[in-house]
Design a protein around this motif. Structure first.
Motif, PDB file in Angstrom:
ATOM      1  N   PRO A  12       7.964 -62.796 -17.827  1.00  0.00           N
ATOM      2  CA  PRO A  12       9.119 -62.058 -17.319  1.00  0.00           C
ATOM      3  C   PRO A  12       8.634 -60.933 -16.399  1.00  0.00           C
ATOM      4  O   PRO A  12       7.547 -60.375 -16.606  1.00  0.00           O
ATOM      5  CB  PRO A  12       9.770 -61.480 -18.578  1.00  0.00           C
ATOM      6  CG  PRO A  12       9.227 -62.283 -19.716  1.00  0.00           C
ATOM      7  CD  PRO A  12       7.867 -62.721 -19.290  1.00  0.00           C
ATOM      8  N   ALA A  13       9.423 -60.592 -15.415  1.00  0.00           N
ATOM      9  CA  ALA A  13       9.038 -59.555 -14.445  1.00  0.00           C
ATOM     10  C   ALA A  13       8.680 -58.244 -15.134  1.00  0.00           C
ATOM     11  O   ALA A  13       7.722 -57.574 -14.738  1.00  0.00           O
ATOM     12  CB  ALA A  13      10.164 -59.343 -13.435  1.00  0.00           C
ATOM     13  N   GLN A  14       9.402 -57.885 -16.179  1.00  0.00           N
ATOM     14  CA  GLN A  14       9.146 -56.608 -16.836  1.00  0.00           C
ATOM     15  C   GLN A  14       7.827 -56.581 -17.607  1.00  0.00           C
ATOM     16  O   GLN A  14       7.363 -55.518 -18.005  1.00  0.00           O
ATOM     17  CB  GLN A  14      10.317 -56.210 -17.759  1.00  0.00           C
ATOM     18  CG  GLN A  14      10.510 -57.108 -18.960  1.00  0.00           C
ATOM     19  CD  GLN A  14      11.441 -58.273 -18.719  1.00  0.00           C
ATOM     20  OE1 GLN A  14      11.680 -58.689 -17.583  1.00  0.00           O
ATOM     21  NE2 GLN A  14      11.984 -58.816 -19.792  1.00  0.00           N
ATOM     22  N   GLU A  15       7.195 -57.734 -17.816  1.00  0.00           N
ATOM     23  CA  GLU A  15       5.921 -57.804 -18.542  1.00  0.00           C
ATOM     24  C   GLU A  15       4.720 -57.947 -17.603  1.00  0.00           C
ATOM     25  O   GLU A  15       3.585 -57.869 -18.041  1.00  0.00           O
ATOM     26  CB  GLU A  15       5.928 -58.984 -19.519  1.00  0.00           C
ATOM     27  CG  GLU A  15       7.103 -59.034 -20.454  1.00  0.00           C
ATOM     28  CD  GLU A  15       7.197 -57.858 -21.420  1.00  0.00           C
ATOM     29  OE1 GLU A  15       6.307 -56.984 -21.427  1.00  0.00           O
ATOM     30  OE2 GLU A  15       8.195 -57.798 -22.158  1.00  0.00           O
ATOM     31  N   GLN A  18       1.901 -55.133 -17.569  1.00  0.00           N
ATOM     32  CA  GLN A  18       1.100 -55.098 -18.795  1.00  0.00           C
ATOM     33  C   GLN A  18       0.140 -56.290 -18.849  1.00  0.00           C
ATOM     34  O   GLN A  18      -1.017 -56.145 -19.247  1.00  0.00           O
ATOM     35  CB  GLN A  18       2.001 -55.091 -20.026  1.00  0.00           C
ATOM     36  CG  GLN A  18       1.240 -54.934 -21.320  1.00  0.00           C
ATOM     37  CD  GLN A  18       2.133 -54.828 -22.541  1.00  0.00           C
ATOM     38  OE1 GLN A  18       3.348 -54.916 -22.452  1.00  0.00           O
ATOM     39  NE2 GLN A  18       1.523 -54.643 -23.682  1.00  0.00           N
ATOM     40  N   ILE A  19       0.602 -57.461 -18.439  1.00  0.00           N
ATOM     41  CA  ILE A  19      -0.267 -58.640 -18.430  1.00  0.00           C
ATOM     42  C   ILE A  19      -1.376 -58.462 -17.403  1.00  0.00           C
ATOM     43  O   ILE A  19      -2.545 -58.747 -17.685  1.00  0.00           O
ATOM     44  CB  ILE A  19       0.558 -59.915 -18.170  1.00  0.00           C
ATOM     45  CG1 ILE A  19       1.420 -60.204 -19.403  1.00  0.00           C
ATOM     46  CG2 ILE A  19      -0.346 -61.093 -17.833  1.00  0.00           C
ATOM     47  CD1 ILE A  19       2.394 -61.330 -19.240  1.00  0.00           C
ATOM     48  N   ARG A  20      -1.038 -57.972 -16.233  1.00  0.00           N
ATOM     49  CA  ARG A  20      -2.052 -57.728 -15.190  1.00  0.00           C
ATOM     50  C   ARG A  20      -3.135 -56.795 -15.710  1.00  0.00           C
ATOM     51  O   ARG A  20      -4.326 -57.065 -15.570  1.00  0.00           O
ATOM     52  CB  ARG A  20      -1.389 -57.135 -13.952  1.00  0.00           C
ATOM     53  CG  ARG A  20      -2.345 -56.836 -12.829  1.00  0.00           C
ATOM     54  CD  ARG A  20      -1.596 -56.153 -11.658  1.00  0.00           C
ATOM     55  NE  ARG A  20      -2.447 -55.977 -10.517  1.00  0.00           N
ATOM     56  CZ  ARG A  20      -3.331 -54.982 -10.376  1.00  0.00           C
ATOM     57  NH1 ARG A  20      -3.466 -54.066 -11.318  1.00  0.00           N
ATOM     58  NH2 ARG A  20      -4.071 -54.903  -9.288  1.00  0.00           N
ATOM     59  N   GLU A  21      -2.743 -55.714 -16.325  1.00  0.00           N
ATOM     60  CA  GLU A  21      -3.687 -54.733 -16.862  1.00  0.00           C
ATOM     61  C   GLU A  21      -4.594 -55.365 -17.929  1.00  0.00           C
ATOM     62  O   GLU A  21      -5.803 -55.161 -17.932  1.00  0.00           O
ATOM     63  CB  GLU A  21      -2.911 -53.560 -17.464  1.00  0.00           C
ATOM     64  CG  GLU A  21      -3.771 -52.448 -17.990  1.00  0.00           C
ATOM     65  CD  GLU A  21      -2.936 -51.301 -18.531  1.00  0.00           C
ATOM     66  OE1 GLU A  21      -3.251 -50.828 -19.639  1.00  0.00           O
ATOM     67  OE2 GLU A  21      -1.971 -50.887 -17.856  1.00  0.00           O
ATOM     68  N   LEU A  78      -5.024 -63.062 -27.017  1.00  0.00           N
ATOM     69  CA  LEU A  78      -4.175 -63.416 -28.164  1.00  0.00           C
ATOM     70  C   LEU A  78      -3.234 -62.287 -28.569  1.00  0.00           C
ATOM     71  O   LEU A  78      -2.103 -62.538 -28.976  1.00  0.00           O
ATOM     72  CB  LEU A  78      -5.050 -63.824 -29.359  1.00  0.00           C
ATOM     73  CG  LEU A  78      -5.950 -65.040 -29.145  1.00  0.00           C
ATOM     74  CD1 LEU A  78      -6.768 -65.313 -30.411  1.00  0.00           C
ATOM     75  CD2 LEU A  78      -5.166 -66.256 -28.723  1.00  0.00           C
ATOM     76  N   GLY A  79      -3.690 -61.040 -28.430  1.00  0.00           N
ATOM     77  CA  GLY A  79      -2.902 -59.912 -28.887  1.00  0.00           C
ATOM     78  C   GLY A  79      -1.883 -59.382 -27.896  1.00  0.00           C
ATOM     79  O   GLY A  79      -0.831 -58.881 -28.289  1.00  0.00           O
ATOM     80  N   ILE A  80      -2.185 -59.490 -26.599  1.00  0.00           N
ATOM     81  CA  ILE A  80      -1.286 -58.916 -25.588  1.00  0.00           C
ATOM     82  C   ILE A  80      -0.683 -59.991 -24.685  1.00  0.00           C
ATOM     83  O   ILE A  80       0.530 -60.112 -24.573  1.00  0.00           O
ATOM     84  CB  ILE A  80      -2.023 -57.868 -24.724  1.00  0.00           C
ATOM     85  CG1 ILE A  80      -2.499 -56.698 -25.595  1.00  0.00           C
ATOM     86  CG2 ILE A  80      -1.121 -57.374 -23.587  1.00  0.00           C
ATOM     87  CD1 ILE A  80      -3.389 -55.704 -24.876  1.00  0.00           C
ATOM     88  N   VAL A  81      -1.540 -60.776 -24.029  1.00  0.00           N
ATOM     89  CA  VAL A  81      -1.068 -61.681 -22.976  1.00  0.00           C
ATOM     90  C   VAL A  81      -0.202 -62.815 -23.520  1.00  0.00           C
ATOM     91  O   VAL A  81       0.954 -62.968 -23.108  1.00  0.00           O
ATOM     92  CB  VAL A  81      -2.249 -62.236 -22.149  1.00  0.00           C
ATOM     93  CG1 VAL A  81      -1.767 -63.287 -21.160  1.00  0.00           C
ATOM     94  CG2 VAL A  81      -2.974 -61.097 -21.432  1.00  0.00           C
ATOM     95  N   ARG A  82      -0.730 -63.636 -24.388  1.00  0.00           N
ATOM     96  CA  ARG A  82       0.017 -64.821 -24.834  1.00  0.00           C
ATOM     97  C   ARG A  82       1.394 -64.518 -25.409  1.00  0.00           C
ATOM     98  O   ARG A  82       2.351 -65.232 -25.105  1.00  0.00           O
ATOM     99  CB  ARG A  82      -0.806 -65.642 -25.818  1.00  0.00           C
ATOM    100  CG  ARG A  82      -1.847 -66.483 -25.132  1.00  0.00           C
ATOM    101  CD  ARG A  82      -2.384 -67.521 -26.074  1.00  0.00           C
ATOM    102  NE  ARG A  82      -3.579 -68.151 -25.544  1.00  0.00           N
ATOM    103  CZ  ARG A  82      -4.370 -68.929 -26.254  1.00  0.00           C
ATOM    104  NH1 ARG A  82      -4.096 -69.162 -27.527  1.00  0.00           N
ATOM    105  NH2 ARG A  82      -5.428 -69.468 -25.700  1.00  0.00           N
TER     106      ARG A  82
END
Length: 96
Positions: A12-15, A18-21, A78-82
């Motif tokens: 989703p655009a709002q995530e 955070q995923i990039r980081e 596993l903790g943030i991206v997926r």
């Protein structure tokens, strides 16, 4: 034989930030692994919803398995991206 991983992630655009980081932090850790030869993070141009493409290369399958068992893989992937992804495709290949 070198072992490659190509992953395509949608979120989703709002995530996306955070995923990039998390992916960029993951890159820093992965590039220090003895069996890693490349870890490239790309943002797909014009993708809606946002998408990321990863290209990873390891000395062999065992090096990739060690990567997947690492603390940083557990923390960032596993903790943030997926958990934030809406779609994930991963392909594995042997480098010719």
């Amino acid at each position: 034989m070198p072992y490659a991983v190509i992953a395509h992630y949608r979120c989703p655009a709002q995530e996306a930030a955070q995923i990039r980081e998390a992916l960029l932090a993951m890159r820093e850790h992965t590039l220090k692994e003895p069996g890693n030869q490349a870890y490239e993070v790309h943002a797909e141009v014009g993708a809606e919803p946002p998408a990321f493409i990863l290209y990873e290369r390891y000395t062999d399958r065992a090096a990739f398995d060690a990567h997947a068992a690492s603390e940083h893989f557990e923390k960032f992937i596993l903790g943030i991206v997926r958990p934030l992804l809406t779609d994930r495709t991963v392909r594995f290949a042997e480098t010719l």
